[in-house]
Write a protein that holds these residues in place. Structure first.
Motif, PDB file in Angstrom:
ATOM      1  N   MET A 262      43.310  36.547  35.147  1.00 22.09           N
ATOM      2  CA  MET A 262      42.791  37.850  35.545  1.00 22.09           C
ATOM      3  C   MET A 262      42.647  37.987  37.053  1.00 22.09           C
ATOM      4  O   MET A 262      42.714  39.107  37.582  1.00 22.09           O
ATOM      5  CB  MET A 262      41.435  38.089  34.873  1.00 22.09           C
ATOM      6  CG  MET A 262      41.503  38.301  33.375  1.00 22.09           C
ATOM      7  SD  MET A 262      39.854  38.431  32.652  1.00 22.09           S
ATOM      8  CE  MET A 262      39.232  39.873  33.511  1.00 22.09           C
TER       9      MET A 262
ATOM     10  N   THR B  35      47.283  36.485  46.661  1.00 13.65           N
ATOM     11  CA  THR B  35      47.019  35.982  45.308  1.00 13.65           C
ATOM     12  C   THR B  35      47.984  34.879  44.904  1.00 13.65           C
ATOM     13  O   THR B  35      47.665  34.058  44.038  1.00 13.65           O
ATOM     14  CB  THR B  35      47.105  37.130  44.291  1.00 13.65           C
ATOM     15  OG1 THR B  35      48.394  37.768  44.405  1.00 13.65           O
ATOM     16  CG2 THR B  35      46.023  38.159  44.548  1.00 13.65           C
TER      17      THR B  35
ATOM     18  N   ARG C  78      44.942  45.159  42.074  1.00 13.04           N
ATOM     19  CA  ARG C  78      44.663  46.535  41.687  1.00 13.04           C
ATOM     20  C   ARG C  78      43.428  47.125  42.344  1.00 13.04           C
ATOM     21  O   ARG C  78      43.158  48.317  42.192  1.00 13.04           O
ATOM     22  CB  ARG C  78      44.557  46.630  40.161  1.00 13.04           C
ATOM     23  CG  ARG C  78      45.925  46.611  39.501  1.00 13.04           C
ATOM     24  CD  ARG C  78      45.860  46.302  38.025  1.00 13.04           C
ATOM     25  NE  ARG C  78      47.180  46.444  37.412  1.00 13.04           N
ATOM     26  CZ  ARG C  78      48.180  45.572  37.581  1.00 13.04           C
ATOM     27  NH1 ARG C  78      47.998  44.514  38.353  1.00 13.04           N
ATOM     28  NH2 ARG C  78      49.347  45.755  36.992  1.00 13.04           N
TER      29      ARG C  78
ATOM     30  N   ILE D 245      45.520  39.789  38.953  1.00 13.91           N
ATOM     31  CA  ILE D 245      45.659  41.155  38.446  1.00 13.91           C
ATOM     32  C   ILE D 245      44.580  42.053  39.038  1.00 13.91           C
ATOM     33  O   ILE D 245      44.852  43.167  39.506  1.00 13.91           O
ATOM     34  CB  ILE D 245      45.595  41.163  36.907  1.00 13.91           C
ATOM     35  CG1 ILE D 245      46.752  40.333  36.325  1.00 13.91           C
ATOM     36  CG2 ILE D 245      45.630  42.590  36.364  1.00 13.91           C
ATOM     37  CD1 ILE D 245      46.675  40.171  34.827  1.00 13.91           C
TER      38      ILE D 245
END
Length: 353
Positions: free
Chosen positions: A140, A252, A147, A143
């Motif tokens: 997670m 990331t 976003r 992601i």
């Protein structure tokens, strides 16, 4: 066996017996070790300084994992995600002009707070199922970070980070970052050593040995599990902040499940049940990685049919094989072997066994 002391060494006070450094030779060895660390910037190349700096940063994260996994017995395969939370927090605050004295603690508390969300399932599950929950945190993390609004954490592009300024000195050289990372790693090691001897640390170890029995004798399992996750992620956040300052850029892609697995592998090689195991594991895996990397460069230069992808794959095969061999032949890790070596030295010339 690790409690064996040389003949003639005795203590008159409990505090002296429980001290981390207890004898004169140990103080001499510690002084020589610290002098060696201080001399490294004048003796090593910038490349070696970079490797040692990254090892010190990694050590802080692995020490946090030792608290969660080795001390409390809660399997965590998402430590890299918590390192990433710390890195992005420090980078975002640094971009707004905040001092490292604020960015690093904020990164630690941010990672600890996020870990509580994924520590909640530990109140009801454990073992393999808890590992799956921490993997969910790892999946997670990128992601969510991508976003979120770009003006928060940079979105897909990530964030650039300026070098830290401490005591009016800009840590923009390999030697400066080495010094900062080693000092923080030393503080983290001493804190972990003292944590395991504190009331909270004893609760962690009791829960690790038998959670049902520990609850019977008064350990609040829910509170203790959350404390273990928070403490482990707190160290991960510090590691992430140092990493952000070290590489000057965070995205990331730098914080993967693969990295979390290697953190666990380092802890397995060094020894799960003592902070010394984290130190030995990080040093051993880092040294082996550099050795394989050097051998790969030689192979690339001398063999035409060897590619960079082959060298990368062989590096992972060798490091993974070492972890498997340690599990088979020395499951207690290098720290156990070190304890046996010290006991043998202290008992000589008397017979063993």
């Amino acid at each position: 066996m690790s409690a064996v002391l040389p003949s003639g060494v005795f203590f008159e006070r409990y505090a002296a017996e429980r001290a981390l450094v207890r004898t004169g030779p140990q103080w001499v060895a510690l002084a020589l070790f610290l002098a060696g660390l201080a001399a490294v910037p004048w003796l090593a190349s910038d490349y070696v300084l970079g490797v040692l700096t990254l090892a010190a940063i990694t050590l802080v994260a692995v020490l946090g994992l030792q608290i969660t996994v080795g001390m409390a017995g809660l399997l965590n395969l998402g430590q890299s995600a918590f390192v990433g939370v710390g890195a992005f927090t420090a980078a975002a605050l640094a971009a707004k002009g905040w001092s490292p004295w604020v960015c690093i603690p904020a990164a630690a508390f941010a990672a600890g707070a996020v870990s509580l969300l994924f520590g909640l399932p530990a109140l009801r599950i454990k073992g393999f199922y808890l590992a799956l929950t921490t993997i969910a945190a790892q999946i997670m993390f990128p992601i969510v970070m991508i976003r979120l609004p770009e003006d928060w954490f940079g979105g897909l592009a990530g964030l650039a980070v300026d070098p830290p300024v401490l005591f009016g000195i800009t840590a923009d050289t390999p030697a400066a970052m080495y010094a900062l990372s080693v000092v923080v790693a030393a503080i983290a090691f001493v804190a972990t050593m003292n944590l395991r001897r504190s009331r909270i640390g004893r609760a962690f170890r009791a829960m690790h040995d038998n959670d049902i029995a520990s609850s019977v004798i008064g350990v609040n399992l829910a509170k203790t599990k959350l404390q273990a996750f928070f403490a482990g992620a707190f160290f991960a956040g510090v590691s992430g902040a140092l990493y952000a300052y070290f590489v000057r850029y965070v995205s990331t892609e730098q914080f993967t499940l693969w990295l979390s697995v290697w953190y666990v592998g380092m802890l397995i090689v060094g020894g799960l049940h003592t902070p010394l195991g984290a130190v030995l594991g990080v040093l051993a895996i880092t040294a082996l990685h550099e050795l394989v990397h050097a051998a790969g460069n030689v192979a690339l230069a001398g063999l035409t049919n060897v590619s960079g992808g082959t060298v990368f794959a062989m590096t992972n095969v060798v490091l993974g094989g070492v972890i498997v061999l340690m599990l088979l032949f020395e499951p207690l890790g290098l720290a156990h072997r070190w304890a046996l070596l010290k006991a043998s030295y202290r008992m000589w010339p008397y017979p063993h066994g």
